[in-house]
Design an enzyme around this catalytic site. Sequence first.
Site, PDB file in Angstrom:
ATOM      1  N   LYS A  20       0.830  -1.239  -0.088  1.00 31.30           N
ATOM      2  CA  LYS A  20      -0.135  -0.066   0.121  1.00 31.30           C
ATOM      3  C   LYS A  20       0.728   1.283  -0.056  1.00 31.30           C
ATOM      4  CE  LYS A  20      -2.300  -1.093   3.574  1.00 31.30           C
ATOM      5  NZ  LYS A  20      -1.166  -2.339   4.106  1.00 31.30           N
ATOM      6  N   ARG A  95      -9.502   0.633   9.324  1.00 28.12           N
ATOM      7  CA  ARG A  95      -9.316  -0.762   9.499  1.00 28.12           C
ATOM      8  C   ARG A  95     -10.223  -1.603  10.311  1.00 28.12           C
ATOM      9  NH1 ARG A  95      -3.066   0.546   9.521  1.00 28.12           N
ATOM     10  NH2 ARG A  95      -1.900  -1.481   9.318  1.00 28.12           N
ATOM     11  N   ARG A 134      11.602  -5.206   4.264  1.00 30.58           N
ATOM     12  CA  ARG A 134      11.212  -3.761   4.195  1.00 30.58           C
ATOM     13  C   ARG A 134      12.275  -2.783   4.618  1.00 30.58           C
ATOM     14  NH1 ARG A 134       5.164  -1.964   5.136  1.00 30.58           N
ATOM     15  NH2 ARG A 134       5.340  -3.022   7.349  1.00 30.58           N
ATOM     16  N   ARG A 166      11.632  -1.091  10.474  1.00 29.05           N
ATOM     17  CA  ARG A 166      10.521  -0.825  11.597  1.00 29.05           C
ATOM     18  C   ARG A 166      10.502  -2.108  12.656  1.00 29.05           C
ATOM     19  NH1 ARG A 166       4.853   0.232   8.387  1.00 29.05           N
ATOM     20  NH2 ARG A 166       4.228  -0.882  10.128  1.00 29.05           N
ATOM     21  N   ARG A 177      -0.057  -9.159  13.359  1.00 27.20           N
ATOM     22  CA  ARG A 177      -0.634  -8.186  12.601  1.00 27.20           C
ATOM     23  C   ARG A 177      -1.507  -8.535  11.306  1.00 27.20           C
ATOM     24  NH1 ARG A 177       4.423  -4.975  10.601  1.00 27.20           N
ATOM     25  NH2 ARG A 177       2.888  -3.564   9.701  1.00 27.20           N
TER      26      ARG A 177
HETATM   27  P1  ADP Z   1       2.216  -1.982   3.131  1.00 29.81           P
HETATM   28  O1  ADP Z   1       2.265  -0.366   3.025  1.00 29.81           O
HETATM   29  O2  ADP Z   1       1.086  -2.472   2.557  1.00 29.81           O
HETATM   30  O3  ADP Z   1       2.422  -2.372   4.708  1.00 29.81           O
HETATM   31  P2  ADP Z   1       4.716  -1.555   1.822  1.00 29.81           P
HETATM   32  O4  ADP Z   1       4.439  -0.652   0.525  1.00 29.81           O
HETATM   33  O5  ADP Z   1       5.436  -0.974   3.013  1.00 29.81           O
HETATM   34  O6  ADP Z   1       3.374  -2.416   2.432  1.00 29.81           O
HETATM   35  O7  ADP Z   1       5.385  -2.937   1.116  1.00 29.81           O
HETATM   36  C1  ADP Z   1       6.107  -4.005   2.205  1.00 29.81           C
HETATM   37  C2  ADP Z   1       7.434  -4.327   1.381  1.00 29.81           C
HETATM   38  O8  ADP Z   1       7.208  -5.137   0.291  1.00 29.81           O
HETATM   39  C3  ADP Z   1       8.341  -3.239   0.886  1.00 29.81           C
HETATM   40  O9  ADP Z   1       9.666  -3.452   1.487  1.00 29.81           O
HETATM   41  C4  ADP Z   1       8.034  -3.034  -0.404  1.00 29.81           C
HETATM   42  O10 ADP Z   1       9.263  -2.327  -0.986  1.00 29.81           O
HETATM   43  C5  ADP Z   1       7.917  -4.364  -0.776  1.00 29.81           C
HETATM   44  N1  ADP Z   1       6.642  -4.360  -1.998  1.00 29.81           N
HETATM   45  C6  ADP Z   1       5.530  -3.367  -2.132  1.00 29.81           C
HETATM   46  N2  ADP Z   1       5.345  -3.901  -3.320  1.00 29.81           N
HETATM   47  C7  ADP Z   1       5.788  -4.848  -3.943  1.00 29.81           C
HETATM   48  C8  ADP Z   1       5.429  -5.576  -5.161  1.00 29.81           C
HETATM   49  N3  ADP Z   1       4.518  -5.401  -5.814  1.00 29.81           N
HETATM   50  N4  ADP Z   1       6.409  -6.765  -5.253  1.00 29.81           N
HETATM   51  C9  ADP Z   1       7.275  -7.147  -4.361  1.00 29.81           C
HETATM   52  N5  ADP Z   1       7.550  -6.331  -3.205  1.00 29.81           N
HETATM   53  C10 ADP Z   1       6.975  -5.342  -3.138  1.00 29.81           C
HETATM   54  P1  AMP Z   2       0.877   0.587   9.138  1.00 29.65           P
HETATM   55  O1  AMP Z   2       2.158   1.503   9.020  1.00 29.65           O
HETATM   56  O2  AMP Z   2      -0.349   0.926   8.540  1.00 29.65           O
HETATM   57  O3  AMP Z   2       1.395  -1.030   9.282  1.00 29.65           O
HETATM   58  O4  AMP Z   2       0.458   0.753  10.970  1.00 29.65           O
HETATM   59  C1  AMP Z   2       1.272   0.291  11.853  1.00 29.65           C
HETATM   60  C2  AMP Z   2       0.557   0.203  13.203  1.00 29.65           C
HETATM   61  O5  AMP Z   2      -0.083   1.297  13.702  1.00 29.65           O
HETATM   62  C3  AMP Z   2      -0.564  -0.997  13.030  1.00 29.65           C
HETATM   63  O6  AMP Z   2       0.084  -2.265  13.209  1.00 29.65           O
HETATM   64  C4  AMP Z   2      -1.493  -0.706  14.352  1.00 29.65           C
HETATM   65  O7  AMP Z   2      -1.212  -0.889  15.461  1.00 29.65           O
HETATM   66  C5  AMP Z   2      -1.267   1.025  14.141  1.00 29.65           C
HETATM   67  N1  AMP Z   2      -2.375   1.562  13.327  1.00 29.65           N
HETATM   68  C6  AMP Z   2      -2.190   2.296  12.037  1.00 29.65           C
HETATM   69  N2  AMP Z   2      -3.436   2.477  11.540  1.00 29.65           N
HETATM   70  C7  AMP Z   2      -4.561   2.196  12.257  1.00 29.65           C
HETATM   71  C8  AMP Z   2      -5.823   2.106  12.462  1.00 29.65           C
HETATM   72  N3  AMP Z   2      -6.502   2.729  11.306  1.00 29.65           N
HETATM   73  N4  AMP Z   2      -6.620   1.540  13.399  1.00 29.65           N
HETATM   74  C9  AMP Z   2      -5.890   0.980  14.464  1.00 29.65           C
HETATM   75  N5  AMP Z   2      -4.412   0.865  14.277  1.00 29.65           N
HETATM   76  C10 AMP Z   2      -3.806   1.449  13.585  1.00 29.65           C
END
Ligand code: ADP
Ligand code: AMP
Length: 227
Positions: A20, A95, A134, A166, A177
């Site tokens: 995302k 969420r 990541r 992270r 998660r």
């Molecule tokens: P989210 O925001 O949904 O938690 P991220 O955008 O941070 O996910 O993506 C998670 C990890 O996967 C990151 O390290 C990113 O670079 C990698 N990633 C994202 N999209 C793709 C894809 N289409 N194919 C392979 N790796 C990806």
């Molecule tokens: P994210 O960066 O979106 O993966 O979020 C990291 C963490 O923040 C999640 O695992 C939750 O603990 C908290 N968080 C982010 N957005 C929300 C939401 N909309 N509702 C509840 N918790 C959230």
Amino acid sequence: MSTIASELNLILLGPPGAGKGTQADRLREDFPLAYIATGDMLREARAQGTDLGAQAQEHMDRGDLVPDEVVIGIALERLSADDARDGFLLDGFPRTVPQADALSEEMANLGRRITAVLLVDVPDEEIVRRISGRRVSKAGRTYHVEYDPPKHPGRCDVDGTPLEQREDDKPEVVLARLKKYHQATSPLIDYYEKQGLLRHFDGSLPPVEVHDKIRATLATLRLEDEL
Ligand code: ADP
Ligand code: AMP
């Protein structure tokens, strides 16, 4: 007041690690959307040592969701900021069903509507691989050591700052998660499908292909809006 044709009010939905944030980075280069990522806002609050950060900390570290009333407050406040008036991109919010209900109510009050919900879906087994590789910049730009590496290892392409892993990207927290996603968040797929807003994207394709498909969908939606 009706939604102007060019206004894009988008939600990115999908499991943690689906891509995302990666797609959000790219979409923000295409469209001048206010980017509202509740996870980034909560991490920022923690880094600054605010009350909000302290409230969120234990939930985040366990891989739990932060309570609805806390998250709804910060997300809706951010939505009413000036830069979100002409369109926004929500990432990680809503969420839960109560969060989605609160968002719908706020949109109705503002005389606006959600344009589309972009579901980026990836099978569970791929998630752990994605999340363990990541790396993020201080400003929140996302990379992957293998799938989407920066031009210079360990440095952000955009601002050159060091990349970090992270805290909640450790494997045991990732599984918690993911479980939470299936319990609390995945019902939103049906919720938005019933409203005719859901658009599905295969997140296992390479980032550039997912991006192309989202852009094509948004182009169609904008044309439909102008008819
Ligand atoms: P989210 O925001 O949904 O938690 P991220 O955008 O941070 O996910 O993506 C998670 C990890 O996967 C990151 O390290 C990113 O670079 C990698 N990633 C994202 N999209 C793709 C894809 N289409 N194919 C392979 N790796 C990806
Ligand atoms: P994210 O960066 O979106 O993966 O979020 C990291 C963490 O923040 C999640 O695992 C939750 O603990 C908290 N968080 C982010 N957005 C929300 C939401 N909309 N509702 C509840 N918790 C959230």
